[in-house]
Write an enzyme that holds these catalytic residues in place. Structure first.
Site, PDB file in Angstrom:
ATOM      1  N   CYS A   1     -16.175  22.149   6.780  1.00 51.03           N
ATOM      2  CA  CYS A   1     -16.108  22.544   8.188  1.00 51.03           C
ATOM      3  C   CYS A   1     -14.962  23.511   8.462  1.00 51.03           C
ATOM      4  O   CYS A   1     -14.945  24.177   9.499  1.00 51.03           O
ATOM      5  CB  CYS A   1     -15.956  21.308   9.072  1.00 51.03           C
ATOM      6  SG  CYS A   1     -17.376  20.185   9.006  1.00 51.03           S
TER       7      CYS A   1
ATOM      8  N   ASN B   1     -18.996  10.481   4.539  1.00 50.93           N
ATOM      9  CA  ASN B   1     -17.815   9.730   4.110  1.00 50.93           C
ATOM     10  C   ASN B   1     -17.984   8.232   4.323  1.00 50.93           C
ATOM     11  O   ASN B   1     -17.625   7.430   3.459  1.00 50.93           O
ATOM     12  CB  ASN B   1     -16.576  10.234   4.871  1.00 50.93           C
ATOM     13  CG  ASN B   1     -15.974  11.476   4.246  1.00 50.93           C
ATOM     14  OD1 ASN B   1     -15.274  11.400   3.246  1.00 50.93           O
ATOM     15  ND2 ASN B   1     -16.252  12.626   4.832  1.00 50.93           N
TER      16      ASN B   1
END
Length: 448
Positions: free
Chosen positions: A44, A304
């Site tokens: 990102c 995650n």
């Protein structure tokens, strides 16, 4: 004799699983195969590297390969590609370091991620035409901007990547054109958000071409234009950001089931249809807490969390990977846009709801406090049950309030519940009635 946990893929889900499993069971043998050289990096952040806000590409790495090997005692092998899985023999076939070998496993995690979609455009192989989905892509764009010194840029696709790359290349001094085949940018955020973002992009001198289908790219060796139906617009560099697709070929070849979304089907614990084989991250489906159905929304936190949970499961503590609501946020120059859950009434009806929504404008702070900015909040609920099912927010500050609605979605809260939340108030941060609570108060008059 210790067991072996093999992980395919060295980014968010894979390294989270490996790290958690090693912490839970230091005696577990963990082998991670990553076909590239980069691991555990913040994808990102790549547009901000191109923008020159991040000085070094390595700054985006969370944990280096050496740290995984030396400090966490994980057998991480970069430059090694898994080319086959044999679920019956419990082995994976690996190519790396000039050899091919079979690696046995007791537990296996497929975390192969996703890849940037490359439409079959004419000229997509020209120099200066890029996608951006991994570190090498970001580095190549940065080098091209620095060395080729392009003057005009074309962004194909008005999603997260397109918006962020438009800002990055504008900051680098390029004239930026954005092409979106749909009527609006940021389609999953809803029209109310999109129109605000579009107006702001135009204020920043971004040339928007909405409802415009790209036919291909022109150039002799290097790109020099974007071909549309009726004209060709000059472009010295092109970034194609039309979405991503899950990397499932390896799993499919092994007979591992893929769901209706096109990603690997998993249960609440990340397990596939084969015993001892898990999948997580951008290659796998996740459970949508709003629709109560499998979904594929490739986002970092989902990957995650799922990897961490699987790391616990394979070491003897079964842990659900958790659901998601598709919560997302994006920066567009001086404003932010955020969304969660369902923001389109047609999609909500398809999911079995009777949607009702409101759109309000409210101040981000007490109206008299310096720096107050207008926020637009769209809140959607199911008419019969009153359950909140989605929201979007756009404005110059305060859009992180979307997390309040995301929490409500995970908790199955109603409009009345959200209206009566005890949210923090002080003039520098919020009006007495927080904009989300205000939207819920207005919406409460429309539910049964």
């Amino acid at each position: 004799m210790s067991e072996t946990f093999v992980v395919i893929g060295g980014d968010a889900a894979g390294m989270s699983a490996a790290s958690k499993a090693k912490r839970e069971n230091p005696d577990l043998d963990i082998v991670v195969f990553e076909k590239g050289e980069w691991v555990s990096y913040a994808a990102c952040g790549m547009p901000y590297y191109v923008k020159d806000e991040i000085e070094e590409l390595e700054d985006l790495v969370q944990v280096t390969a050496e740290e995984f090997r030396e400090e966490r005692d994980i057998d991480l092998r970069t430059g090694h590609e898994v080319v086959g899985i044999d679920p019956e023999a419990r082995t994976v076939r690996v190519e790396g370091d000039g050899e091919t070998f079979d690696q046995p496993y007791d537990q296996l995690l497929i975390a192969t991620g996703a890849h940037a979609i490359e439409p079959p455009f004419d000229g997509i192989d020209l120099d200066g035409v890029f996608t951006i989905h991994d570190m090498d892509h970001a580095d190549a764009i940065q080098d091209y901007v620095t060395e080729a010194e392009p003057q005009t840029a074309a962004i194909v696709g008005g999603g997260y990547v397109g918006i962020e790359m438009a800002e990055a290349l504008d900051e680098r001094g390029l004239e930026v054109h954005m092409y979106e085949m749909l009527p609006h940018v940021l389609q999953p955020f809803g029209e109310s958000v999109a129109t605000v973002v579009e107006d702001h992009l135009r204020e920043q001198d971004i040339h928007l071409h909405l409802d415009t289908a790209v036919q291909g790219f022109t150039g002799d060796g290097a790109v020099d234009g974007v071909a549309l139906e009726a004209e060709t617009v000059p472009a010295d560099i092109v970034v194609v950001g039309v979405g991503v697709a899950p990397n499932t070929a390896l799993a499919e070849d092994a007979g591992i089931e893929v769901g209706e979304t096109g990603a690997i089907a998993t249960d609440a614990y990340g397990r596939t249809n084969f015993d001892r084989i898990y999948a997580a991250g951008d290659c796998a489906e996740a459970h949508n807490v709003v629709t109560d159905a499998p979904d594929h929304v490739p986002l970092a936190l989902t990957a995650n969390r799922a990897g961490r949970a699987i790391g616990q499961t394979v070491t003897g503590t079964p842990t659900e990977v958790g659901g998601m609501a598709g919560t997302a946020i994006v920066k567009a120059f001086d404003i932010g846009a955020a969304r969660t859950g369902l923001t389109d009434e047609e999609q909500a009806r398809d999911a079995g709801f009777d949607p009702v929504s409101v759109e309000i404008q409210a101040s981000s702070r007490a109206h008299y406090y310096p720096g107050a900015e207008e926020l637009t909040v769209m809140l959607m609920a199911d008419r019969e049950s009153g359950r909140v099912i989605g929201a979007s927010i756009v404005g110059r500050e305060g859009v992180k309030r979307i997390d309040t609605v995301a929490t409500a979605l995970h908790g199955g809260m109603t409009v009345e519940d959200v209206e009566n939340l005890d949210l923090a108030y002080a003039p520098p941060f919020s009006p007495v009635w927080d904009p989300v609570a205000t939207a819920a108060r207005v919406l409460s008059g429309k539910v049964d």
